[in-house]
Design a protein around this motif. Structure first.
Motif, PDB file in Angstrom:
ATOM      1  N   GLN A   9       0.848  -1.181   0.000  1.00 48.44           N
ATOM      2  CA  GLN A   9       0.000   0.000   0.000  1.00 48.44           C
ATOM      3  C   GLN A   9       0.888   1.237   0.000  1.00 48.44           C
ATOM      4  O   GLN A   9       1.790   1.374   0.828  1.00 48.44           O
ATOM      5  CB  GLN A   9      -0.925   0.029   1.209  1.00 48.44           C
ATOM      6  N   CYS A  10       0.633   2.116  -0.952  1.00 48.76           N
ATOM      7  CA  CYS A  10       1.349   3.387  -1.063  1.00 48.76           C
ATOM      8  C   CYS A  10       0.318   4.501  -0.885  1.00 48.76           C
ATOM      9  O   CYS A  10      -0.730   4.474  -1.527  1.00 48.76           O
ATOM     10  CB  CYS A  10       2.013   3.526  -2.431  1.00 48.76           C
ATOM     11  N   VAL A  11       0.642   5.444  -0.026  1.00 51.90           N
ATOM     12  CA  VAL A  11      -0.282   6.538   0.258  1.00 51.90           C
ATOM     13  C   VAL A  11       0.431   7.867   0.019  1.00 51.90           C
ATOM     14  O   VAL A  11       1.428   8.180   0.679  1.00 51.90           O
ATOM     15  CB  VAL A  11      -0.798   6.469   1.713  1.00 51.90           C
ATOM     16  N   ASP A  12      -0.054   8.605  -0.965  1.00 49.37           N
ATOM     17  CA  ASP A  12       0.440   9.957  -1.265  1.00 49.37           C
ATOM     18  C   ASP A  12       1.958  10.030  -1.417  1.00 49.37           C
ATOM     19  O   ASP A  12       2.605  10.943  -0.897  1.00 49.37           O
ATOM     20  CB  ASP A  12      -0.026  10.955  -0.198  1.00 49.37           C
ATOM     21  N   LEU A  50       8.624   2.345  -8.494  1.00 49.29           N
ATOM     22  CA  LEU A  50       9.078   0.985  -8.168  1.00 49.29           C
ATOM     23  C   LEU A  50      10.329   1.023  -7.294  1.00 49.29           C
ATOM     24  O   LEU A  50      10.475   0.211  -6.366  1.00 49.29           O
ATOM     25  CB  LEU A  50       9.328   0.196  -9.447  1.00 49.29           C
ATOM     26  N   ARG A  51      11.234   1.953  -7.555  1.00 49.51           N
ATOM     27  CA  ARG A  51      12.443   2.088  -6.737  1.00 49.51           C
ATOM     28  C   ARG A  51      12.096   2.509  -5.300  1.00 49.51           C
ATOM     29  O   ARG A  51      12.742   2.078  -4.349  1.00 49.51           O
ATOM     30  CB  ARG A  51      13.416   3.074  -7.369  1.00 49.51           C
ATOM     31  N   LEU A  52      11.062   3.326  -5.148  1.00 49.99           N
ATOM     32  CA  LEU A  52      10.591   3.698  -3.816  1.00 49.99           C
ATOM     33  C   LEU A  52      10.057   2.472  -3.072  1.00 49.99           C
ATOM     34  O   LEU A  52      10.390   2.243  -1.905  1.00 49.99           O
ATOM     35  CB  LEU A  52       9.508   4.773  -3.905  1.00 49.99           C
ATOM     36  N   ILE A  53       9.237   1.672  -3.751  1.00 48.04           N
ATOM     37  CA  ILE A  53       8.666   0.480  -3.124  1.00 48.04           C
ATOM     38  C   ILE A  53       9.761  -0.514  -2.747  1.00 48.04           C
ATOM     39  O   ILE A  53       9.744  -1.087  -1.651  1.00 48.04           O
ATOM     40  CB  ILE A  53       7.616  -0.172  -4.055  1.00 48.04           C
ATOM     41  N   ILE A  64       4.836   4.009   2.549  1.00 44.70           N
ATOM     42  CA  ILE A  64       4.731   2.706   1.898  1.00 44.70           C
ATOM     43  C   ILE A  64       4.609   1.658   2.991  1.00 44.70           C
ATOM     44  O   ILE A  64       5.406   1.639   3.937  1.00 44.70           O
ATOM     45  CB  ILE A  64       5.958   2.400   1.028  1.00 44.70           C
ATOM     46  N   GLN A  65       3.613   0.783   2.839  1.00 42.21           N
ATOM     47  CA  GLN A  65       3.442  -0.338   3.751  1.00 42.21           C
ATOM     48  C   GLN A  65       3.549  -1.640   2.965  1.00 42.21           C
ATOM     49  O   GLN A  65       3.041  -1.733   1.841  1.00 42.21           O
ATOM     50  CB  GLN A  65       2.079  -0.304   4.426  1.00 42.21           C
ATOM     51  N   ILE A  66       4.198  -2.615   3.539  1.00 42.67           N
ATOM     52  CA  ILE A  66       4.236  -3.964   2.980  1.00 42.67           C
ATOM     53  C   ILE A  66       3.670  -4.888   4.043  1.00 42.67           C
ATOM     54  O   ILE A  66       4.173  -4.921   5.170  1.00 42.67           O
ATOM     55  CB  ILE A  66       5.661  -4.375   2.578  1.00 42.67           C
ATOM     56  N   VAL A  70       4.889  -0.402   8.023  1.00 38.52           N
ATOM     57  CA  VAL A  70       5.469   0.769   7.365  1.00 38.52           C
ATOM     58  C   VAL A  70       6.937   0.485   7.080  1.00 38.52           C
ATOM     59  O   VAL A  70       7.715   0.176   7.982  1.00 38.52           O
ATOM     60  CB  VAL A  70       5.328   2.035   8.236  1.00 38.52           C
ATOM     61  N   VAL A  71       7.301   0.554   5.788  1.00 38.62           N
ATOM     62  CA  VAL A  71       8.697   0.333   5.390  1.00 38.62           C
ATOM     63  C   VAL A  71       9.345   1.612   4.878  1.00 38.62           C
ATOM     64  O   VAL A  71      10.567   1.676   4.749  1.00 38.62           O
ATOM     65  CB  VAL A  71       8.833  -0.796   4.346  1.00 38.62           C
ATOM     66  N   SER A  72       8.528   2.632   4.590  1.00 35.52           N
ATOM     67  CA  SER A  72       9.093   3.893   4.128  1.00 35.52           C
ATOM     68  C   SER A  72       8.133   5.036   4.442  1.00 35.52           C
ATOM     69  O   SER A  72       6.949   4.977   4.133  1.00 35.52           O
ATOM     70  CB  SER A  72       9.357   3.838   2.621  1.00 35.52           C
TER      71      SER A  72
END
Length: 115
Positions: A9-12, A50-53, A64-66, A70-72
């Motif tokens: 999940q990516c938020v904003d 993709l590099r951010l994820i 970013i959540q995996i 929260v991973v980022s």
């Protein structure tokens, strides 16, 4: 109804280079088993997203959540090797002076498990 935590999940998400937003408030959610395509013209931020994820770049804004973790974010940056995310780049990443088998084996060298 059973609610499941998204796989990714990516938020904003926002990422800037030299002050210019190359990824600008991108949000997406991907459940386990789903397939997602990111389409757009050259330079629109697909690879950067993709590099951010994957963790090769840090976010300037957003999260970013995996699997719900929260991973980022601005406060958190889990390193790529702890995210369990793979990425295949579109450019050739082969050594032209090596044979196919040698290119494959290059990535497998020193896999003793000690590191």
């Amino acid at each position: 109804m059973v609610l499941t935590v998204p796989l990714i999940q990516c938020v904003d998400l926002t990422k800037r280079f030299n002050g210019e937003a190359v990824v600008d408030q991108v949000s997406l959610s991907l459940q386990s088993g789903e397939i997602l395509s990111i389409l757009g013209p050259s330079g629109c931020g697909k690879t950067t997203t993709l590099r951010l994820i994957a963790g090769f770049e840090g976010v300037d804004e957003g999260e970013i959540q995996i699997r719900g973790r929260v991973v980022s974010s601005i406060e958190t940056q889990v390193p790529p090797e702890r995210r369990n995310v793979g990425m295949v780049i579109q450019e050739y990443a082969l050594f032209p002076h090596l044979r196919v088998a040698q290119n494959i084996l290059f990535g497998l060298r020193d896999r003793s498990g000690g590191g």
